[in-house]
Write an enzyme that holds these catalytic residues in place. Structure first.
Site, short mmCIF file in Angstrom:
data_model
loop_
_atom_site.label_atom_id
_atom_site.label_comp_id
_atom_site.label_asym_id
_atom_site.label_seq_id
_atom_site.Cartn_x
_atom_site.Cartn_y
_atom_site.Cartn_z
N ARG A 141 8.68 3.34 -6.42
CA ARG A 141 8.00 2.42 -5.14
C ARG A 141 6.38 2.81 -5.38
NH1 ARG A 141 6.66 -0.04 1.12
NH2 ARG A 141 4.84 -1.77 0.22
N HIS A 142 5.63 1.57 -6.20
CA HIS A 142 3.55 2.46 -6.06
C HIS A 142 4.01 3.19 -4.87
CE1 HIS A 142 2.74 -0.73 -3.70
NE2 HIS A 142 3.11 -1.46 -3.95
N GLY A 143 2.10 4.01 -4.78
CA GLY A 143 1.60 4.22 -3.50
C GLY A 143 1.07 3.60 -2.75
N GLN A 144 1.19 3.86 -1.02
CA GLN A 144 0.25 3.05 -0.47
C GLN A 144 -1.11 2.56 -1.39
OE1 GLN A 144 -2.31 4.08 2.83
NE2 GLN A 144 -1.11 3.55 4.56
N GLY B 121 1.88 -8.95 -3.66
CA GLY B 121 2.82 -9.82 -4.67
C GLY B 121 2.22 -9.49 -5.82
N GLU C 253 6.42 -6.89 -9.37
CA GLU C 253 7.19 -7.61 -7.56
C GLU C 253 6.90 -9.06 -7.88
OE1 GLU C 253 8.72 -7.03 -5.70
OE2 GLU C 253 6.18 -5.65 -4.29
N ARG D 56 -1.60 -0.96 -9.30
CA ARG D 56 -1.39 -0.07 -8.24
C ARG D 56 -0.13 0.45 -9.41
NH1 ARG D 56 -0.25 -5.46 -6.80
NH2 ARG D 56 2.32 -6.01 -5.83
N VAL E 179 -4.93 -0.52 -0.63
CA VAL E 179 -5.38 -0.52 0.16
C VAL E 179 -4.96 -1.88 0.82
CG1 VAL E 179 -7.93 -2.21 0.78
CG2 VAL E 179 -7.96 0.41 -1.09
#
Length: 204
Positions: A9-12, A23, A90, A63, A14
């Site tokens: 998964r992408h990182g955290q 989404g 997503e 992201r 904002v």
């Protein structure tokens, strides 16, 4: 299935930090998100016997591409070679995109009692719509045997579910980590936990 797939998964972002839904909309990685991507990239670098055998595929959403570029840099793969694939993006979360999760909970106090509550958003993409595009991706003979995929929380859960033949409830009982990734190979799924500090120490 003969493919070997590292799925992350992408990182955290904002919006993640602000408890907002994304989404198909986008927000950039936070400093922590960039650290998470770097850490996973370092971990992958240590696991790949030959980086030339691997191709990076990413959701085209910003992201995911930002994460993919960081991962590619750590591994030593040219970011220009990242393959963008819309099938990995997503779920569209319809009218709830950009909404604050605490606000949604205040309006519907029992909302989060179900793990698939995201899909209750008006005009959200259906589970079966995403399942179909993941099945199409896995059946695509043009996709190489050894791939690293950067996707998203919910789509990643569906991806693992399709790969392992999970039921709907099993798909949504999975966690959606940003500090771990998964190896899908030989019809098995292995979770690989990443600790930022230990991976950084190994890289020094």
């Amino acid at each position: 299935m003969s493919k070997s797939i590292f799925l992350l998964r992408h990182g955290q972002t904002v919006f993640n930090a602000q408890q907002r839904l994304q989404g198909h909309c986008n927000s950039s990685l936070t400093d922590l998100g960039q650290q998470q991507a770097t850490t996973i990239g370092l971990s992958l670098k240590n696991k790949l016997a030959n980086k030339r055998q691997w191709t990076i595929y990413s959701s085209p959403l910003g992201r995911a591409m930002q994460t993919a570029a960081i991962v590619a840099e750590q591994i030593g793969i040219d970011s220009d070679k990242i393959v963008q694939d819309i099938r990995l993006q997503e779920f569209c979360l319809g009218d709830w995109e950009k909404a604050y999760i605490p606000d949604l909970k205040a309006q519907q106090p029992r909302l989060c009692e179900q793990r698939d509550w995201y899909l209750m958003a008006p005009n959200a993409e259906s589970y079966y719509g995403v399942k179909d595009r993941i099945e199409d991706f896995l059946a695509d003979v043009s996709v190489p045997e050894n791939i690293i995929i950067i996707s998203h929380g919910l789509t990643g859960a569906v991806f693992r579910g399709v790969y392992a033949g999970m039921t709907y409830s099993e798909v949504f009982s999975q966690d959606l980590p940003q500090d771990a990734y998964f190896l899908l190979a030989n019809d098995k799924i292995s979770r690989i936990q990443c600790d930022i500090y230990s991976e950084m120490t190994l890289a020094v």
